[in-house]
Write an enzyme that holds these catalytic residues in place. Structure first.
Site, PDB file in Angstrom:
ATOM      1  N   ASN A  37       0.820  -1.215   0.000  1.00 32.77           N
ATOM      2  CA  ASN A  37       0.000   0.000   0.000  1.00 32.77           C
ATOM      3  C   ASN A  37       0.857   1.270   0.000  1.00 32.77           C
ATOM      4  O   ASN A  37       1.682   1.483   0.888  1.00 32.77           O
ATOM      5  CB  ASN A  37      -0.919  -0.018   1.232  1.00 32.77           C
ATOM      6  CG  ASN A  37      -2.107   0.908   1.083  1.00 32.77           C
ATOM      7  OD1 ASN A  37      -2.232   1.605   0.080  1.00 32.77           O
ATOM      8  ND2 ASN A  37      -2.971   0.907   2.084  1.00 32.77           N
ATOM      9  N   ARG A 147     -13.689  -5.923  15.192  1.00 35.49           N
ATOM     10  CA  ARG A 147     -12.752  -4.877  15.620  1.00 35.49           C
ATOM     11  C   ARG A 147     -13.539  -3.577  15.720  1.00 35.49           C
ATOM     12  O   ARG A 147     -14.321  -3.258  14.824  1.00 35.49           O
ATOM     13  CB  ARG A 147     -11.649  -4.755  14.570  1.00 35.49           C
ATOM     14  CG  ARG A 147     -10.560  -3.790  14.932  1.00 35.49           C
ATOM     15  CD  ARG A 147      -9.587  -3.598  13.786  1.00 35.49           C
ATOM     16  NE  ARG A 147      -9.866  -2.360  13.101  1.00 35.49           N
ATOM     17  CZ  ARG A 147      -8.992  -1.713  12.306  1.00 35.49           C
ATOM     18  NH1 ARG A 147      -7.794  -2.219  12.097  1.00 35.49           N
ATOM     19  NH2 ARG A 147      -9.325  -0.595  11.711  1.00 35.49           N
ATOM     20  N   TYR A 159      -7.316   7.722  12.222  1.00 36.74           N
ATOM     21  CA  TYR A 159      -6.906   6.658  11.299  1.00 36.74           C
ATOM     22  C   TYR A 159      -7.659   5.379  11.652  1.00 36.74           C
ATOM     23  O   TYR A 159      -7.813   5.030  12.817  1.00 36.74           O
ATOM     24  CB  TYR A 159      -5.393   6.424  11.432  1.00 36.74           C
ATOM     25  CG  TYR A 159      -4.840   5.447  10.433  1.00 36.74           C
ATOM     26  CD1 TYR A 159      -4.474   5.869   9.164  1.00 36.74           C
ATOM     27  CD2 TYR A 159      -4.691   4.111  10.747  1.00 36.74           C
ATOM     28  CE1 TYR A 159      -3.967   4.981   8.239  1.00 36.74           C
ATOM     29  CE2 TYR A 159      -4.182   3.204   9.832  1.00 36.74           C
ATOM     30  CZ  TYR A 159      -3.824   3.649   8.572  1.00 36.74           C
ATOM     31  OH  TYR A 159      -3.325   2.760   7.659  1.00 36.74           O
ATOM     32  N   ASP A 210      -7.470  -1.800  17.334  1.00 34.53           N
ATOM     33  CA  ASP A 210      -6.172  -1.540  16.692  1.00 34.53           C
ATOM     34  C   ASP A 210      -5.680  -0.152  17.112  1.00 34.53           C
ATOM     35  O   ASP A 210      -6.368   0.848  16.894  1.00 34.53           O
ATOM     36  CB  ASP A 210      -6.369  -1.598  15.169  1.00 34.53           C
ATOM     37  CG  ASP A 210      -5.052  -1.633  14.393  1.00 34.53           C
ATOM     38  OD1 ASP A 210      -4.004  -1.349  14.995  1.00 34.53           O
ATOM     39  OD2 ASP A 210      -5.095  -1.945  13.191  1.00 34.53           O
ATOM     40  N   HIS A 212      -2.794   1.073  15.964  1.00 39.31           N
ATOM     41  CA  HIS A 212      -2.022   1.594  14.825  1.00 39.31           C
ATOM     42  C   HIS A 212      -0.694   2.219  15.269  1.00 39.31           C
ATOM     43  O   HIS A 212      -0.343   3.322  14.809  1.00 39.31           O
ATOM     44  CB  HIS A 212      -2.844   2.604  14.030  1.00 39.31           C
ATOM     45  CG  HIS A 212      -4.054   2.006  13.381  1.00 39.31           C
ATOM     46  ND1 HIS A 212      -3.975   1.077  12.374  1.00 39.31           N
ATOM     47  CD2 HIS A 212      -5.372   2.182  13.608  1.00 39.31           C
ATOM     48  CE1 HIS A 212      -5.182   0.723  11.999  1.00 39.31           C
ATOM     49  NE2 HIS A 212      -6.054   1.365  12.724  1.00 39.31           N
ATOM     50  N   GLU A 236      -4.212  -4.483  19.173  1.00 38.36           N
ATOM     51  CA  GLU A 236      -3.300  -4.618  18.036  1.00 38.36           C
ATOM     52  C   GLU A 236      -2.321  -3.445  17.937  1.00 38.36           C
ATOM     53  O   GLU A 236      -2.720  -2.282  18.136  1.00 38.36           O
ATOM     54  CB  GLU A 236      -4.154  -4.697  16.774  1.00 38.36           C
ATOM     55  CG  GLU A 236      -3.369  -4.816  15.496  1.00 38.36           C
ATOM     56  CD  GLU A 236      -4.315  -4.968  14.315  1.00 38.36           C
ATOM     57  OE1 GLU A 236      -5.429  -5.517  14.491  1.00 38.36           O
ATOM     58  OE2 GLU A 236      -3.949  -4.528  13.227  1.00 38.36           O
ATOM     59  N   GLU A 262       1.561  -6.899  11.214  1.00 40.36           N
ATOM     60  CA  GLU A 262       1.158  -6.657   9.823  1.00 40.36           C
ATOM     61  C   GLU A 262       2.273  -5.975   9.040  1.00 40.36           C
ATOM     62  O   GLU A 262       2.287  -6.043   7.816  1.00 40.36           O
ATOM     63  CB  GLU A 262      -0.158  -5.875   9.755  1.00 40.36           C
ATOM     64  CG  GLU A 262      -0.084  -4.472  10.304  1.00 40.36           C
ATOM     65  CD  GLU A 262      -1.446  -3.766  10.291  1.00 40.36           C
ATOM     66  OE1 GLU A 262      -2.407  -4.340  10.813  1.00 40.36           O
ATOM     67  OE2 GLU A 262      -1.513  -2.650   9.772  1.00 40.36           O
ATOM     68  N   ARG A 278       0.494 -11.187  13.063  1.00 42.68           N
ATOM     69  CA  ARG A 278      -0.387 -10.729  11.986  1.00 42.68           C
ATOM     70  C   ARG A 278       0.259 -10.701  10.605  1.00 42.68           C
ATOM     71  O   ARG A 278      -0.240 -10.065   9.692  1.00 42.68           O
ATOM     72  CB  ARG A 278      -0.947  -9.355  12.353  1.00 42.68           C
ATOM     73  CG  ARG A 278      -1.983  -9.496  13.438  1.00 42.68           C
ATOM     74  CD  ARG A 278      -2.671  -8.237  13.819  1.00 42.68           C
ATOM     75  NE  ARG A 278      -2.984  -7.328  12.751  1.00 42.68           N
ATOM     76  CZ  ARG A 278      -3.962  -7.466  11.858  1.00 42.68           C
ATOM     77  NH1 ARG A 278      -4.724  -8.542  11.891  1.00 42.68           N
ATOM     78  NH2 ARG A 278      -4.155  -6.554  10.932  1.00 42.68           N
ATOM     79  N   GLU A 334      -8.330 -11.507   9.584  1.00 44.76           N
ATOM     80  CA  GLU A 334      -9.028 -10.243   9.301  1.00 44.76           C
ATOM     81  C   GLU A 334      -9.695 -10.336   7.932  1.00 44.76           C
ATOM     82  O   GLU A 334      -9.127 -10.893   6.985  1.00 44.76           O
ATOM     83  CB  GLU A 334      -7.999  -9.107   9.296  1.00 44.76           C
ATOM     84  CG  GLU A 334      -8.602  -7.737   9.080  1.00 44.76           C
ATOM     85  CD  GLU A 334      -7.545  -6.630   9.135  1.00 44.76           C
ATOM     86  OE1 GLU A 334      -6.342  -6.931   8.971  1.00 44.76           O
ATOM     87  OE2 GLU A 334      -7.923  -5.473   9.356  1.00 44.76           O
ATOM     88  N   TRP A 397       6.923   7.585  16.740  1.00 41.89           N
ATOM     89  CA  TRP A 397       8.162   7.034  17.277  1.00 41.89           C
ATOM     90  C   TRP A 397       8.987   6.326  16.250  1.00 41.89           C
ATOM     91  O   TRP A 397       9.219   5.147  16.283  1.00 41.89           O
ATOM     92  CB  TRP A 397       7.837   6.096  18.468  1.00 41.89           C
ATOM     93  CG  TRP A 397       7.045   6.852  19.449  1.00 41.89           C
ATOM     94  CD1 TRP A 397       5.681   6.786  19.636  1.00 41.89           C
ATOM     95  CD2 TRP A 397       7.505   7.844  20.347  1.00 41.89           C
ATOM     96  NE1 TRP A 397       5.286   7.680  20.600  1.00 41.89           N
ATOM     97  CE2 TRP A 397       6.393   8.345  21.060  1.00 41.89           C
ATOM     98  CE3 TRP A 397       8.779   8.396  20.617  1.00 41.89           C
ATOM     99  CZ2 TRP A 397       6.494   9.355  22.006  1.00 41.89           C
ATOM    100  CZ3 TRP A 397       8.863   9.390  21.575  1.00 41.89           C
ATOM    101  CH2 TRP A 397       7.726   9.857  22.258  1.00 41.89           C
TER     102      TRP A 397
HETATM  103  O1  KDG Z   1      -2.065  -0.546   4.355  1.00 34.15           O
HETATM  104  C1  KDG Z   1      -2.279  -0.302   5.682  1.00 34.15           C
HETATM  105  C2  KDG Z   1      -3.573  -0.933   6.103  1.00 34.15           C
HETATM  106  O2  KDG Z   1      -3.678  -2.228   5.648  1.00 34.15           O
HETATM  107  C3  KDG Z   1      -3.684  -0.894   7.592  1.00 34.15           C
HETATM  108  O3  KDG Z   1      -3.948   0.396   8.021  1.00 34.15           O
HETATM  109  C4  KDG Z   1      -4.805  -1.728   8.053  1.00 34.15           C
HETATM  110  O4  KDG Z   1      -4.047  -1.588  10.321  1.00 34.15           O
HETATM  111  C5  KDG Z   1      -4.715  -2.138   9.462  1.00 34.15           C
HETATM  112  C6  KDG Z   1      -5.465  -3.323   9.802  1.00 34.15           C
HETATM  113  O5  KDG Z   1      -5.297  -3.806  10.890  1.00 34.15           O
HETATM  114  O6  KDG Z   1      -6.222  -3.787   8.947  1.00 34.15           O
HETATM  115 MG    MG Z   2      -3.721  -3.005  11.938  1.00 29.74          MG
END
Ligand code: KDG
Ligand code: MG
Length: 397
Positions: A37, A147, A159, A210, A212, A236, A262, A278, A334, A397
């Site tokens: 992405n 979620r 976000y 999440d 993030h 997450e 992820e 993940r 997911e 960070w």
């Molecule tokens: O490309 C970034 C997204 O896939 C991300 O923001 C999605 O954090 C995400 C998630 O848990 O699906």
């Molecule tokens: Mg995520």
């Protein structure tokens, strides 16, 4: 059997996807997802310039050897661009092997370890009321796990809270948009969201959240502790994951389970101080390498919880389901629905029913790319947003 062609297809049916299609002299083809992405063209160039030329003439049955050749042979190892490119090749080769064997890929991975793949959906809303309405919608669709993300009072955008309810796309502009973040506002808001969710939906639904990567370890510890009464299935990405030591601190303070990975792309990133890992097929070197990561995780009582946002194409989702259904330490998958345009470009045989996804029973992965349809959707630059604190400091960070 020999590889005679490998095409890199970039298309944007609602969002950008990079797909590799490998063709053999027997006429058997295979597909692999290579989407990263916001950095799609970097992977497309890596494939076109450095990988496709060395694939031509090789035996597509030699999945392990080709994986090692691409990984070791590059000298420059790891990283999301390299590992997404290797993933695309590996996924396409598993697809070919399944078709040659006349078996769905999960049969080549040892067969079913469960009946269906439990998935979680995304309930989000600007307000807590909106988010609760979304949770009930997911529950009525049969989801067992949801979620929950909401806007944070006092912040203009958050976000992970999409404008559209069923479809999610954080990459929203060619040049990254900038959002404002406040840890203080966030930490004082989130526990009330889950208090409300438990009160409305009872103890049996699996609830996830999440972060993030927005917190420091001690802030994450505080959040995990505050969420304990609401028994989350996972919290997450509470912190950026480069500093593994941070997770030791979080775990010393809370029993809220942690899901991370992820953004990991190799087994060397995988760590023991979490509960769910993940990583998924496209960003972690394909089926071959993902299985290694999950086997290592199993030794540490860590279960899989693969990323499955909409920037992972139906090719990745198809491959992920063959892994999910077969591994012993599956946790959750997911699942975000793709748009109708994406589904048209990537015809696939997996299906959702009552909270579970089921992989295709066709030989191979059970997914393809319709190149004529793909050509109707040219690439559009799109980047993920960045965050600044209220005083303008670049965050995360
Ligand atoms: O490309 C970034 C997204 O896939 C991300 O923001 C999605 O954090 C995400 C998630 O848990 O699906
Ligand atoms: Mg995520």
């Amino acid at each position: 059997m020999k590889i005679t062609d490998a095409r890199v297809i970039v298309t944007c049916p609602g969002r950008n996807f990079v797909t590799l299609k490998i063709v053999t002299d027997d006429g058997v083809t295979g597909v692999g997802d290579a989407t990263l992405n916001g950095r799609e063209l970097a992977v497309a160039a890596y494939l076109t310039e450095h990988v496709v030329p060395v694939l031509i003439g090789r035996d597509p049955m030699r999945i392990e050897d080709i994986w090692q050749y691409l990984y070791r042979g590059a000298y420059w190892r790891r990283g999301p661009v390299t590992m997404s490119a290797i993933a695309a090749v590996d996924t396409a080769l598993w697809d070919i092997k399944g078709k040659v064997a006349g078996l769905p890929v999960y049969q080549l991975l040892g067969g079913r370890s469960r009946e269906g793949v439990t998935v979680y959906g995304h309930a989000n809303g600007d307000t807590v009321d909106d988010a609760m309405t979304e949770v009930s919608r997911y529950l009525s669709l049969g989801y067992k796990a949801v979620r929950v993300q909401t806007g944070v009072p006092g912040l203009a955008t958050t976000y992970g809270v999409s404008k559209d309810k069923l479809f999610y796309e954080p990459a929203d502009a060619a040049i990254p948009t900038e959002a404002v973040w406040s840890t203080q506002r966030y930490l004082s808001h989130v526990p009330s969201v889950f208090a409300r969710a438990r009160e409305e939906f009872g103890p049996s639904v699996k609830l996830l959240h999440d972060v993030h990567h927005r917190l420091t370890p001690i802030e994450a510890a505080r959040l995990g502790k505050a969420l304990e009464p609401y028994e989350l299935t996972w919290l997450e990405d509470p912190v950026p994951a480069e500093l593994q030591e941070g997770f030791r601190l979080i775990r010393q303070h809370t029993t809220t389970p942690l899901a991370v990975g992820e953004v990991f792309n190799t087994i060397y990133d995988a760590q023991q101080l979490i509960d769910y890992i993940r990583t998924t097929v496209v960003h972690a070197g394909g089926i071959t390498h993902l299985r290694r990561i999950f086997d290592l995780a199993a030794l540490y009582h860590v279960r899989s919880g693969s990323h499955g946002a909409t920037d992972l194409s139906p090719v990745c989702m198809s491959a992920a389901l063959h892994v999910d259904i077969s591994i012993p330490n599956f946790g959750l998958q997911e699942y975000m629905r793709h748009t109708a345009e994406t589904d048209e470009v990537f015809p696939h045989g997996y299906r959702f029913d009552d909270g579970y996804l089921y992989p295709s029973e066709e030989p191979g992965l059970g997914v393809d790319i319709d190149e004529t349809a793909a050509a109707r959707y040219p690439y559009r630059p799109a980047s993920l947003p960045v965050n600044r604190l209220e005083d303008g400091t670049l965050h995360n960070w």
